[in-house]
Design an enzyme around this catalytic site. Structure first.
Site, mmCIF file in Angstrom:
data_model
loop_
_atom_site.group_PDB
_atom_site.id
_atom_site.type_symbol
_atom_site.label_atom_id
_atom_site.label_comp_id
_atom_site.label_asym_id
_atom_site.label_seq_id
_atom_site.Cartn_x
_atom_site.Cartn_y
_atom_site.Cartn_z
ATOM 1 N N LYS A 101 -4.341 -13.558 -3.173
ATOM 2 C CA LYS A 101 -5.670 -12.836 -4.665
ATOM 3 C C LYS A 101 -5.266 -13.980 -5.678
ATOM 4 O O LYS A 101 -3.988 -14.922 -5.928
ATOM 5 C CB LYS A 101 -5.777 -11.888 -4.722
ATOM 6 C CG LYS A 101 -6.172 -11.314 -3.773
ATOM 7 C CD LYS A 101 -5.950 -9.819 -3.376
ATOM 8 C CE LYS A 101 -6.824 -8.407 -2.657
ATOM 9 N NZ LYS A 101 -6.708 -7.489 -3.059
ATOM 10 N N PHE A 152 -12.534 2.691 -7.279
ATOM 11 C CA PHE A 152 -11.984 1.397 -7.829
ATOM 12 C C PHE A 152 -12.704 0.237 -7.481
ATOM 13 O O PHE A 152 -12.438 -1.381 -7.843
ATOM 14 C CB PHE A 152 -10.753 1.569 -7.615
ATOM 15 C CG PHE A 152 -10.768 0.906 -5.842
ATOM 16 C CD1 PHE A 152 -11.425 -0.180 -4.902
ATOM 17 C CD2 PHE A 152 -10.225 1.862 -5.084
ATOM 18 C CE1 PHE A 152 -11.421 0.172 -3.923
ATOM 19 C CE2 PHE A 152 -10.773 2.140 -3.469
ATOM 20 C CZ PHE A 152 -11.315 1.082 -2.799
ATOM 21 N N ARG A 156 -1.599 -7.157 9.121
ATOM 22 C CA ARG A 156 -1.201 -5.459 7.885
ATOM 23 C C ARG A 156 0.508 -5.836 7.771
ATOM 24 O O ARG A 156 0.386 -4.821 7.193
ATOM 25 C CB ARG A 156 -1.615 -4.416 8.741
ATOM 26 C CG ARG A 156 -3.420 -5.022 9.102
ATOM 27 C CD ARG A 156 -4.267 -4.854 7.922
ATOM 28 N NE ARG A 156 -4.476 -3.603 6.960
ATOM 29 C CZ ARG A 156 -5.331 -3.349 5.737
ATOM 30 N NH1 ARG A 156 -6.239 -4.604 6.089
ATOM 31 N NH2 ARG A 156 -4.704 -2.262 4.917
ATOM 32 N N THR A 165 -1.545 -0.848 0.821
ATOM 33 C CA THR A 165 -2.736 -1.268 -0.276
ATOM 34 C C THR A 165 -1.755 -1.375 -1.896
ATOM 35 O O THR A 165 -1.963 -2.277 -2.519
ATOM 36 C CB THR A 165 -3.681 -0.090 -0.058
ATOM 37 O OG1 THR A 165 -4.259 0.180 1.134
ATOM 38 C CG2 THR A 165 -4.674 -0.933 -1.790
ATOM 39 N N ARG A 171 3.322 -7.651 -0.274
ATOM 40 C CA ARG A 171 2.902 -6.893 -1.512
ATOM 41 C C ARG A 171 4.114 -5.854 -2.157
ATOM 42 O O ARG A 171 3.664 -5.886 -3.415
ATOM 43 C CB ARG A 171 1.664 -5.770 -0.955
ATOM 44 C CG ARG A 171 0.582 -6.406 -0.840
ATOM 45 C CD ARG A 171 -0.249 -4.917 -0.155
ATOM 46 N NE ARG A 171 -1.883 -5.540 -0.070
ATOM 47 C CZ ARG A 171 -2.474 -5.061 0.672
ATOM 48 N NH1 ARG A 171 -2.557 -4.109 1.372
ATOM 49 N NH2 ARG A 171 -4.044 -6.181 0.442
ATOM 50 N N ASN A 193 -3.020 -6.820 -5.643
ATOM 51 C CA ASN A 193 -1.245 -6.401 -4.449
ATOM 52 C C ASN A 193 -1.373 -7.901 -3.816
ATOM 53 O O ASN A 193 -1.100 -8.059 -2.596
ATOM 54 C CB ASN A 193 -1.921 -5.559 -3.714
ATOM 55 C CG ASN A 193 -3.585 -5.204 -3.393
ATOM 56 O OD1 ASN A 193 -4.250 -6.525 -3.602
ATOM 57 N ND2 ASN A 193 -3.951 -4.381 -2.731
ATOM 58 N N HIS A 220 -5.428 -10.212 0.639
ATOM 59 C CA HIS A 220 -6.415 -9.393 1.183
ATOM 60 C C HIS A 220 -5.826 -9.667 2.711
ATOM 61 O O HIS A 220 -5.509 -10.654 3.194
ATOM 62 C CB HIS A 220 -7.543 -9.536 1.409
ATOM 63 C CG HIS A 220 -8.590 -9.401 2.178
ATOM 64 N ND1 HIS A 220 -8.959 -7.982 1.989
ATOM 65 C CD2 HIS A 220 -9.283 -9.903 2.798
ATOM 66 C CE1 HIS A 220 -9.724 -7.503 3.453
ATOM 67 N NE2 HIS A 220 -9.832 -8.732 3.640
HETATM 68 P P1 ADP Z 1 -6.747 -3.060 1.762
HETATM 69 O O1 ADP Z 1 -6.529 -4.168 1.112
HETATM 70 O O2 ADP Z 1 -5.496 -2.783 2.215
HETATM 71 O O3 ADP Z 1 -7.021 -2.956 3.175
HETATM 72 P P2 ADP Z 1 -8.892 -1.444 0.709
HETATM 73 O O4 ADP Z 1 -9.707 -1.918 2.023
HETATM 74 O O5 ADP Z 1 -8.493 0.074 1.056
HETATM 75 O O6 ADP Z 1 -7.478 -1.779 1.003
HETATM 76 O O7 ADP Z 1 -9.535 -1.778 -1.507
HETATM 77 C C1 ADP Z 1 -9.561 -3.021 -0.980
HETATM 78 C C2 ADP Z 1 -8.364 -3.135 -2.349
HETATM 79 O O8 ADP Z 1 -9.367 -2.493 -3.551
HETATM 80 C C3 ADP Z 1 -7.315 -3.565 -2.440
HETATM 81 O O9 ADP Z 1 -6.673 -4.305 -1.705
HETATM 82 C C4 ADP Z 1 -7.285 -3.424 -3.812
HETATM 83 O O10 ADP Z 1 -6.719 -4.937 -4.265
HETATM 84 C C5 ADP Z 1 -7.800 -2.957 -4.345
HETATM 85 N N1 ADP Z 1 -7.899 -1.257 -3.832
HETATM 86 C C6 ADP Z 1 -7.938 -0.544 -3.199
HETATM 87 N N2 ADP Z 1 -7.686 1.035 -3.774
HETATM 88 C C7 ADP Z 1 -7.577 0.862 -5.464
HETATM 89 C C8 ADP Z 1 -7.315 2.056 -6.219
HETATM 90 N N3 ADP Z 1 -7.270 3.032 -6.228
HETATM 91 N N4 ADP Z 1 -6.913 1.199 -7.260
HETATM 92 C C9 ADP Z 1 -7.283 -0.195 -8.171
HETATM 93 N N5 ADP Z 1 -7.900 -0.949 -6.771
HETATM 94 C C10 ADP Z 1 -7.628 -0.257 -5.168
HETATM 95 MG MG MG Z 2 -9.279 -3.418 3.699
#
Ligand code: ADP
Ligand code: MG
Length: 130
Positions: free
Chosen positions: A4, A52, A80, A86, A97, A107, A110
């Protein structure tokens, strides 16, 4: 997998790729892509209803990302685990992360969450129309 913008801006591409290369996964393809707002909205369509969503889109859109096409047994699980939770503050020790993430949405990476989403995401970045 995507690297990212927050990681690219801090010159972390190499270190993140090194972490991937420490797993048995193979990098089949890789490229830097300008992630337009339209592409970002399409890519994150499943999160449209999340509170978000706008923060996520504004953070990712109109910036460069690095996309990696990875292959290997249990690739989703291995990746993962390497990436961590996350929220970087909650991510397990020694994960990408935990070590590099700044917060949410910044973070650093992805990772696909299922075989199905991996197929869709690989096609999104590396499919024939690209
Ligand atoms: P992951 O990337 O761990 O699969 P998600 O699919 O739930 O997580 O969310 C996609 C992306 O959205 C996250 O990687 C993060 O960049 C952003 N995100 C998730 N939760 C939040 C939050 N509470 N506030 C801000 N950004 C968020
Ligand atoms: Mg995701």
């Amino acid at each position: 997998m995507l690297i990212k913008p927050d990681a690219i801006e801090r010159n972390l591409i190499g270190r993140i790729i090194s972490r991937v290369e420490e797993t048995p996964l193979k990098i089949l393809d890789m490229k830097k892509v300008f992630f337009s707002r339209e592409m970002t909205e399409q890519f994150y369509g499943e999160h449209k209803e999340e509170e978000f969503y706008n923060r996520l889109i504004n953070y990712m859109a109109d910036k460069n990302v690095v996309a990696l096409k990875l292959e290997g047994l249990d690739a989703i699980k291995i990746l993962r685990r390497l990436v961590g939770a996350t929220d970087p503050k909650k991510a397990e020790k020694n994960t990408i992360r935990a070590d590099f993430g700044l917060g949410t949405p910044q973070n650093s990476v992805h990772a696909s969450d299922s075989e199905k989403s991996a197929k869709r995401e690989i096609d999104f970045f590396f499919g024939e129309k690209n």
